[in-house]
Design an enzyme around this catalytic site. Structure first.
Site: not given
Lengths: 381, 295
Positions: A284, A334
């Protein structure tokens, strides 16, 4: 675990989708079901993030899913990503559902932008110790950790920048990435404006409109479906001592992410593999400094050594730990980590645009600085 | 209201002021002083004066006063009364008809040539006042000067930092577990939760002690001193109630707990700081940090 990801689907990734979040969710879910070779009528479970605005019943209505026996939500923003698969896998393993769709869809750029100060979030008591003092954006909250990390380990802005450079390099050859054909140099990173010192613009991930969905079913059923299953070898959530959302500033050590340490222990224990067995890492990357800390928490290098590990070129596609071959959230899109899980499935299938050779195991992590989650996907159960 | 143009016309109509005789004749000591001050090493000024000295001969001296019919003085007074209280010279053009010889005694007259305005300038609104002076030896004009000043009303100084509307500031959510802290701030006390059972200090606070399980939180009043443990300099995006860039510091208090707050001044890790209280309104006072004077 006796579960596998049998289908992946996504909308286009844009800055202005021109459609409702529900439509994005429905489109992504339908694409994932098509990919899995399943029909909406096969679905009996839905999982999403508490932050998602699309109710399970609304998604079920749009897809024409007749009945649901399992629906669940996971909290803590991007920390939920891998946990949606964990929820689905547990439901499948325990017989609570047979086919579960995990989804996340939003107009995060054209609509509600997380990077802005969320004054409404100040209503949360936990946030009363940060927002009124002026610390009200995710970037600023991560910057507070990053400054201390730099102080303790001598890491620099360039060390953070190398993460952005490698992500953008991988995105540059991914036609689905927003930053396709737009790699950056370390100089570009250093020249980008301050957002919240020590974080620059290019330390922060982009904002995206779009949706991603995953279809989880049992390993047995997945074997009979058109695509090669990505087996869920381990799925774990993690929260640490004295945990806050983005502002766990009151622990002894500000240079760690103990919640990711919890995830790491769980993943290695349950999957039976260790860091050296990981062929691709999808970490991430909403903000670059936490990629360095994750490398340390996950055991790829020692404390404070991530900057040297990164500088060694280990994260390149031909390195010892290829990072985010799709370009990550800094480069591709994203989608709160869900697009990273889709990439992990493609790497296991062998169908990724930046395919790494001989992938047996892929590690995926979810949002950092928050209670989080992780996955190990593999060729076999 | 003063009619500047009418007053200017009246003064201009008076024409040249009466000749005002120089204090001393043109003389060598003053010439040498002037040459030295200017840095002029020309050897020729032994019997004549440098032409640019002409104004020097008729200067009024340290305690001199303007004559009553001096038009520049009269015009300045009128503009002062009209509120144009500041002055800056803008032009001085001199014409010399011949050299002045040592021993000659000059006199000067001045007339008001022109007053224009009001003009908006970077310094403020004002009037340009131009006078013409003529130096004589006897009845012979030997030099002239057109002199212009801007007489202006100083512009309002910009506020150092425009006050951020208090209504914009993000207000803390407060509940029964945290009210003691904000009540403390209103009284300029920085309170740290202390467990009524085991004495554990804890910030941020909560209703149940994680150490002993007691649910009788009390507090101590902190000395409000500590050091910066980490900090950010926030640039983007804008934060309601704040002017970017600004610093937020995570401070480790001497009592051992950490607390966030805005920091005035140059930040660094380890910087000794102390608490400052800023009253937002009757209900809310915010704690923040400033570098300690005794550091």
């Amino acid at each position: 675990m006796n579960a596998a990801i049998a289908g992946i689907g996504a909308t286009d990734f844009s800055k202005d989708s021109g459609r409702s979040e529900l439509q994005l969710a429905a489109e992504a879910a339908r694409a994932a079901l098509d990919d899995a070779g399943l029909e909406p009528s096969d679905v009996d479970g839905l999982v999403s993030f508490t932050m998602d605005t699309n109710a399970e019943i609304a998604v079920a209505r749009e897809l024409g899913i007749p009945e649901l026996t399992f629906f669940s939500r996971v909290h803590y923003g991007g920390g939920a990503a891998c946990a949606t698969v964990q929820q689905a896998a547990m439901a499948v393993e325990t017989g609570m559902a047979k086919v579960v769709v995990c989804y996340r869809a939003f107009n995060e750029r054209s609509g509600h932008r997380f990077g802005q100060v969320q004054t409404a979030a100040a209503a949360n008591i936990d946030n009363s110790w940060s927002y009124p003092m002026g610390l009200g954006t995710p970037a600023a909250m991560v910057a507070m950790f990053a400054r201390r990390y730099m102080h303790e380990y001598g890491a620099t802005s360039e060390d953070f920048g190398r993460i952005a450079v490698v992500d953008r390099k991988h995105a540059a050859t991914n036609p689905h990435a927003w930053f396709h054909n737009r790699p950056i140099t370390l100089d570009d990173h250093q020249a980008s404006r301050w957002i919240s010192e020590p974080l620059r613009l290019l330390d922060c991930c982009q904002e995206t409109d779009g949706g991603v969905a995953l279809v989880v079913t049992s390993a047995e059923r997945a074997r009979d479906l058109p695509n090669k299953p990505a087996h869920v070898k381990a799925a774990t959530q993690g929260s640490g001592a004295d945990q806050f959302t983005m502002t766990s500033y009151y622990r002894d050590d500000l240079t760690r992410l103990p919640e990711m340490g919890v995830v790491a222990r769980g993943l290695w224990e349950r999957s039976g593999i260790g860091p050296s067995d990981v062929d691709v890492a999808v970490l991430y990357d909403h903000f670059t400094p936490f990629v360095l800390v994750q490398l340390e928490e996950l055991g790829f290098c020692g404390r404070g050594e991530a900057k040297d590990f990164v500088a060694s070129g280990a994260l390149e596609l031909d390195g010892s730990l290829p990072l985010n071959p799709h370009g990550g959230q800094l480069g591709e899109a994203y989608l709160h980590g869900m697009n990273g899980i889709a990439e992990a499935v493609r790497q296991v299938r062998g169908t990724a645009v930046n395919q790494v050779a001989n992938v047996e195991h892929v590690l995926v992590t979810a949002g950092t600085g928050v209670p989080t989650s992780g996955l190990v996907l593999g060729q076999s159960p | 209201m003063i009619d500047v143009e009418k007053e200017a016309a009246r003064i201009a109509e008076q024409g040249e002021s009466a000749p005002r005789l120089a204090r001393d004749p043109v003389n060598l000591p003053m010439i040498n002083n002037w040459l030295e001050a200017i840095g002029d090493q020309h050897p020729g000024y032994t019997e004549v004066a440098p032409p640019a000295m002409v104004q020097v001969w008729t200067m009024a001296g340290l305690h001199g006063q303007r004559t009553l019919d001096d038009p520049l003085g009269a015009m300045m007074k009128i503009l002062d009364e009209a509120g144009f209280t500041s002055v800056v010279a803008t032009n001085s053009d001199q014409t010399y008809h011949r050299y002045l010889k040592v021993g000659e005694h000059v006199s000067v007259t001045t007339s008001l040539e022109d007053v224009t305005g009001p003009k908006k300038t970077a310094l403020g609104e004002g009037w340009f006042v131009t006078t013409r002076s003529t130096w004589y030896v006897g009845d012979e004009p030997v030099a002239e000067m057109r002199f212009r000043v801007l007489k202006f009303r100083p512009a309002e100084k910009p506020a150092p930092r425009p006050e951020v509307p208090k209504a914009q500031a993000i207000r803390p959510a407060i509940n029964r577990d945290t009210e003691y802290f904000w009540e403390g701030c209103r009284n300029e006390e920085l309170r740290i939760q202390r467990c009524g059972g085991c004495g554990l200090l804890r910030h941020p606070p909560g209703p149940m002690c994680p150490e002993c399980g007691a649910t009788k939180p009390k507090y101590l009043v902190s000395d409000g001193r500590g050091v910066v443990y980490s900090y950010v300099v926030h640039h983007h995006p804008q934060v309601p109630g704040k002017q970017t860039p600004f610093v937020i510091a995570l401070v480790e208090l001497d009592e051992g707990v950490r607390m966030l707050g805005e920091l005035e001044g140059e930040p660094s890790i380890g910087l000794p700081v102390e608490v400052v209280f800023t009253k937002v309104d009757e209900e809310l006072t915010m704690p923040s940090w400033r570098p300690r004077a005794d550091r």
